[in-house]
Design an enzyme around this catalytic site. Structure first.
Site, PDB file in Angstrom:
ATOM      1  N   TYR A 143      -9.655   1.703 -12.975  1.00 33.38           N
ATOM      2  CA  TYR A 143      -9.700   2.060 -11.423  1.00 33.38           C
ATOM      3  C   TYR A 143     -10.719   3.114 -11.060  1.00 33.38           C
ATOM      4  O   TYR A 143     -10.055   4.329 -11.154  1.00 33.38           O
ATOM      5  CB  TYR A 143      -8.355   2.172 -10.926  1.00 33.38           C
ATOM      6  CG  TYR A 143      -7.489   0.853 -10.693  1.00 33.38           C
ATOM      7  CD1 TYR A 143      -7.837  -0.337 -11.250  1.00 33.38           C
ATOM      8  CD2 TYR A 143      -6.206   0.948 -10.424  1.00 33.38           C
ATOM      9  CE1 TYR A 143      -7.155  -1.639 -11.335  1.00 33.38           C
ATOM     10  CE2 TYR A 143      -5.497  -0.377 -10.555  1.00 33.38           C
ATOM     11  CZ  TYR A 143      -5.906  -1.345 -10.901  1.00 33.38           C
ATOM     12  OH  TYR A 143      -5.212  -2.547 -10.966  1.00 33.38           O
ATOM     13  N   SER A 154      -2.563  -7.908  -5.237  1.00 35.09           N
ATOM     14  CA  SER A 154      -3.026  -8.409  -4.028  1.00 35.09           C
ATOM     15  C   SER A 154      -2.093  -9.257  -3.289  1.00 35.09           C
ATOM     16  O   SER A 154      -2.317 -10.382  -2.929  1.00 35.09           O
ATOM     17  CB  SER A 154      -4.672  -9.130  -4.532  1.00 35.09           C
ATOM     18  OG  SER A 154      -5.303  -9.506  -3.427  1.00 35.09           O
ATOM     19  N   PRO A 155      -1.150  -8.851  -2.992  1.00 31.01           N
ATOM     20  CA  PRO A 155      -0.166  -9.366  -2.548  1.00 31.01           C
ATOM     21  C   PRO A 155      -0.285 -10.102  -0.830  1.00 31.01           C
ATOM     22  O   PRO A 155       0.330 -10.884  -0.570  1.00 31.01           O
ATOM     23  CB  PRO A 155       1.352  -8.653  -2.556  1.00 31.01           C
ATOM     24  CG  PRO A 155       0.627  -7.176  -2.652  1.00 31.01           C
ATOM     25  CD  PRO A 155      -0.701  -7.386  -3.418  1.00 31.01           C
ATOM     26  N   LEU A 156      -1.247  -9.326  -0.358  1.00 33.05           N
ATOM     27  CA  LEU A 156      -1.572  -9.649   0.968  1.00 33.05           C
ATOM     28  C   LEU A 156      -2.668 -10.310   1.207  1.00 33.05           C
ATOM     29  O   LEU A 156      -3.080 -10.779   2.372  1.00 33.05           O
ATOM     30  CB  LEU A 156      -1.742  -8.357   1.779  1.00 33.05           C
ATOM     31  CG  LEU A 156      -0.702  -7.211   1.976  1.00 33.05           C
ATOM     32  CD1 LEU A 156      -1.172  -6.032   2.716  1.00 33.05           C
ATOM     33  CD2 LEU A 156       0.538  -8.006   2.544  1.00 33.05           C
ATOM     34  N   GLY A 157      -3.246 -10.971  -0.171  1.00 30.61           N
ATOM     35  CA  GLY A 157      -4.391 -12.180   0.104  1.00 30.61           C
ATOM     36  C   GLY A 157      -4.097 -13.225   1.290  1.00 30.61           C
ATOM     37  O   GLY A 157      -3.105 -13.979   1.101  1.00 30.61           O
ATOM     38  N   HIS A 196      -4.158  -5.207 -19.459  1.00 29.58           N
ATOM     39  CA  HIS A 196      -4.855  -5.525 -18.055  1.00 29.58           C
ATOM     40  C   HIS A 196      -5.159  -6.884 -17.923  1.00 29.58           C
ATOM     41  O   HIS A 196      -4.876  -7.703 -16.888  1.00 29.58           O
ATOM     42  CB  HIS A 196      -5.864  -4.599 -17.750  1.00 29.58           C
ATOM     43  CG  HIS A 196      -6.134  -4.526 -16.354  1.00 29.58           C
ATOM     44  ND1 HIS A 196      -6.883  -3.422 -16.068  1.00 29.58           N
ATOM     45  CD2 HIS A 196      -5.941  -5.282 -15.391  1.00 29.58           C
ATOM     46  CE1 HIS A 196      -6.836  -3.422 -14.399  1.00 29.58           C
ATOM     47  NE2 HIS A 196      -6.402  -4.639 -14.428  1.00 29.58           N
TER      48      HIS A 196
END
Length: 294
Positions: A53, A208-211, A128
């Site tokens: 990151y 990315s749970p709010l995709g 990863h």
């Protein structure tokens, strides 16, 4: 804040995905540190990072170092905070992502991550992404060696299939504690991995749970979002953000679910953390089961 089990300990049911604090379009360090501190103030005790990151070439570990500085500079107790990091990917500095999960590289990467985080042993170390050039059992075997050596306390796997989860579980046994796959209103193809995680007693950490509702940091500033969905309608009825409804929906999907929403501003993670205060009723959950419109 509600709590769920990860790595044999209780962590906040909402974690902080720290990636946006270090990659493209990242905030300045003052705001980045303030975002981590806001998460801690809101009761967040799980922070997700990775050695890859970062933005530019030559700054591997940028996010790990940032998280470590933010924790060290926090005025309260952080001994209960679980920092989960990952190895097996790289960023050459041109915006691309590489994959390199050879055992020797993973072991060196984990040791470097521990130094950057300032810990004797990493609380949760995650592979990863599977490397197509390396047998999966060999990469997972490196995690087994890291566990046996005491470099890491628990292991996780990310971006994996159900077959890869099963094989990792055979190799790592109780040392495997989590699966981190993409899962959101817009991306639900990891449903089998979620249900297998439940059966095996593993935490499921959707990235990315709010995709579909919010742009992922991987999408860039012009990435797509949706409006007028059931999530937006219920949010308006409740007087809260659509993002908070998404996270409450994810929590209701499974007791194994621990979402990791990204944030680059204090207000964002403060709002996300409050999703644990919401309980969606049967009507709302039924309405939210529909796919996002095209």
């Amino acid at each position: 804040m509600q709590y769920r089990t990860l790595a044999r300990t209780a962590v906040s049911a909402i974690g902080l995905g720290a990636m946006p604090l270090s990659i493209e379009h990242r905030p300045d360090e003052k705001r980045a540190v303030a975002t981590v501190h806001a998460a801690l103030d809101a009761g967040v005790t799980l922070i997700d990072t990775a050695d890859s990151y970062h933005w530019h070439a030559g700054e591997a570990g940028h996010n790990e170092l940032l998280v470590a500085r933010a924790l060290a500079g926090y005025g309260g107790d952080t001994s209960h905070v679980l920092v989960a990091t990952k190895g097996g990917r790289g960023r050459p500095g041109d915006g691309s992502w590489t994959v390199s999960a050879a055992p020797a590289r993973l072991k060196k990467a984990a040791e470097a991550s521990a130094r950057r985080l300032g810990v004797d042993a990493i609380g949760l170390y995650q592979l990863h992404k599977p490397d197509p050039a390396v047998p999966w059992a060999d990469s997972v075997g490196a995690l087994r060696e890291l566990l046996d050596a005491g470099t890491i306390r628990a292991a996780g796997v990310s971006n994996v299939t159900t077959d890869q989860i099963r094989q990792a579980h055979r190799i790592l046994g109780d040392g495997l504690v989590s699966v981190q796959n993409q899962y959101s209103p817009a991306v639900r193809d990891s449903e089998p991995a979620l249900r297998l995680s439940e059966r095996l007693g593993l935490a499921f950490l959707p990235w990315s749970p709010l995709g579909g509702i919010s742009r992922s940091s991987l999408d860039g500033p012009s990435g797509p979002t949706s409006a007028g969905t059931a999530f937006h309608r219920i949010a308006a009825e409740r007087g809260v953000s659509p993002q908070r409804i998404v996270l409450a929906w994810l929590l209701a999907r499974s007791p194994a679910m621990i979402p990791l929403p990204g944030a680059s501003r204090p207000a964002s993670i403060t709002d996300s953390a409050r999703a644990t205060e919401l309980t969606l009723d049967t009507r709302e959950l039924t309405e939210l089961e529909g796919l996002l419109p095209d």
